[in-house]
Write a protein that holds these residues in place. Sequence first.
Motif, short mmCIF file in Angstrom:
data_model
loop_
_atom_site.label_atom_id
_atom_site.label_comp_id
_atom_site.label_asym_id
_atom_site.label_seq_id
_atom_site.Cartn_x
_atom_site.Cartn_y
_atom_site.Cartn_z
N TYR A 138 -54.01 48.50 51.81
CA TYR A 138 -53.83 48.07 50.53
C TYR A 138 -53.54 46.48 50.40
O TYR A 138 -54.40 45.82 49.91
N ALA A 139 -52.24 46.04 51.03
CA ALA A 139 -51.73 44.86 50.88
C ALA A 139 -51.80 44.23 49.41
O ALA A 139 -51.95 43.16 49.22
N LEU A 140 -51.40 45.31 48.58
CA LEU A 140 -51.18 44.89 47.27
C LEU A 140 -49.71 44.15 47.33
O LEU A 140 -49.06 44.27 47.85
N PHE A 141 -49.53 43.17 46.31
CA PHE A 141 -48.26 42.54 45.85
C PHE A 141 -47.45 43.44 44.99
O PHE A 141 -47.82 43.79 44.02
N ARG A 142 -46.35 43.67 45.71
CA ARG A 142 -45.50 44.77 45.43
C ARG A 142 -44.77 44.46 43.85
O ARG A 142 -44.57 45.27 43.05
N TYR A 143 -44.52 43.15 43.55
CA TYR A 143 -43.82 42.65 42.28
C TYR A 143 -44.78 42.24 41.51
O TYR A 143 -44.32 41.52 40.57
N MET A 144 -46.04 42.49 41.42
CA MET A 144 -47.26 42.11 40.46
C MET A 144 -47.74 43.36 40.05
O MET A 144 -47.99 44.31 40.73
N GLN A 178 -58.27 51.70 32.84
CA GLN A 178 -57.90 50.82 32.04
C GLN A 178 -56.70 50.84 31.21
O GLN A 178 -56.13 49.65 30.88
N ASP A 179 -55.92 51.81 31.31
CA ASP A 179 -54.51 52.11 30.82
C ASP A 179 -53.54 51.76 31.67
O ASP A 179 -52.14 52.16 31.25
N LEU A 180 -53.85 51.29 32.90
CA LEU A 180 -52.97 51.24 33.87
C LEU A 180 -52.56 49.68 34.35
O LEU A 180 -51.96 49.48 35.37
N GLY A 181 -53.07 48.87 33.59
CA GLY A 181 -52.97 47.54 34.18
C GLY A 181 -51.63 46.95 34.28
O GLY A 181 -51.37 46.12 34.95
N LYS A 182 -50.62 47.52 33.30
CA LYS A 182 -49.21 47.06 33.44
C LYS A 182 -48.51 47.60 34.53
O LYS A 182 -47.16 47.38 34.58
N ARG A 183 -48.81 48.68 35.20
CA ARG A 183 -48.07 49.42 36.22
C ARG A 183 -47.97 48.63 37.46
O ARG A 183 -48.96 47.61 37.61
N TYR A 184 -47.02 48.90 38.27
CA TYR A 184 -46.95 48.25 39.49
C TYR A 184 -47.25 49.16 40.78
O TYR A 184 -47.28 50.32 40.37
N GLN A 226 -55.04 55.54 43.85
CA GLN A 226 -55.08 54.50 42.67
C GLN A 226 -54.96 52.82 43.40
O GLN A 226 -55.65 52.21 42.87
N ARG A 227 -53.83 52.85 44.23
CA ARG A 227 -53.63 51.58 45.07
C ARG A 227 -54.89 51.40 45.73
O ARG A 227 -55.19 50.09 45.81
N GLN A 228 -55.70 52.27 46.40
CA GLN A 228 -56.87 51.84 46.88
C GLN A 228 -57.91 51.42 45.84
O GLN A 228 -58.82 50.33 46.39
N ARG A 229 -57.96 51.73 44.83
CA ARG A 229 -58.89 51.50 43.80
C ARG A 229 -58.52 49.81 43.51
O ARG A 229 -59.48 49.11 43.29
#
Length: 253
Positions: free
Chosen positions: A83-89, A123-129, A137-140
């Motif tokens: 995934y390589a998502l930024f953990r703190y974003m 749509q409702d998960l934009g503010k989650r980490y 969900q992380r892959q999406r």
Amino acid sequence: MYVQMEHINKTFDGFRASNDVSFGVEKGQLAALLGPSGSGKTTILRMIAGLDKPDSGDIMINDMRVNDLPGSKRGIGFVFQNYALFRYMTVADNIAFGLEVQKRSKKAIRSRVEELLELISMQDLGKRYPHQLSGGQRQRVAFARALAPNPQLLLLDEPFAAIDAKVRRELRTWLKEMISRVGITSLFVTHDQEEAMEVADTIIVTNQGRIEQIGTPDAICLHPETAFVADFIDSARYEAFVALDLSKKAQFL
């Protein structure tokens, strides 16, 4: 062909990772690079992305030779295995990252992020980490982040490898539908025969740095051209055989 590899060779410390590799992917297709570990499929993906450079041969994207073009200039989106998502974003900030690098306006970024959150049904998960999300969900989110800058080519490196089997099956269907909906040319790496058969329009079978066979899932499954392909596809071929109606089963015999 939108993507072309022409007589590509690549060696790492004496190991031939790519041996005269040539193939093409048509615009809008979803193609799979399928093979066992060490067969050269990830090396091919990395060279297309500009992360590695071939020793010889030409890489063409949209009729332009890109061997010496930086990856950032190739119009490519990349989805990594982990995934390589930024953990703190937040989810929204992760999706927006590439747009901010491009210095898009805040209004344009907000609009694009909202569009992509809707596309991936989050749509409702934009503010989650990221740590608050499931693997699926992380892959999406990783998929949405790769699509955000409107790339012309999407590369995915074993996109389902870190996800459990049940969710993996669900994501396969989702990914195929999303890529078809967006209409982006895509190339993904996998060692899973069933995954390639289910998702890809075209399968490129790799072995020891070479291309063994290129074809549709049906062609690869029903008519393997080499002993390696016949053996490697055998389990998936059996699954396909069981699912076929009687008239089509005759093709196996």
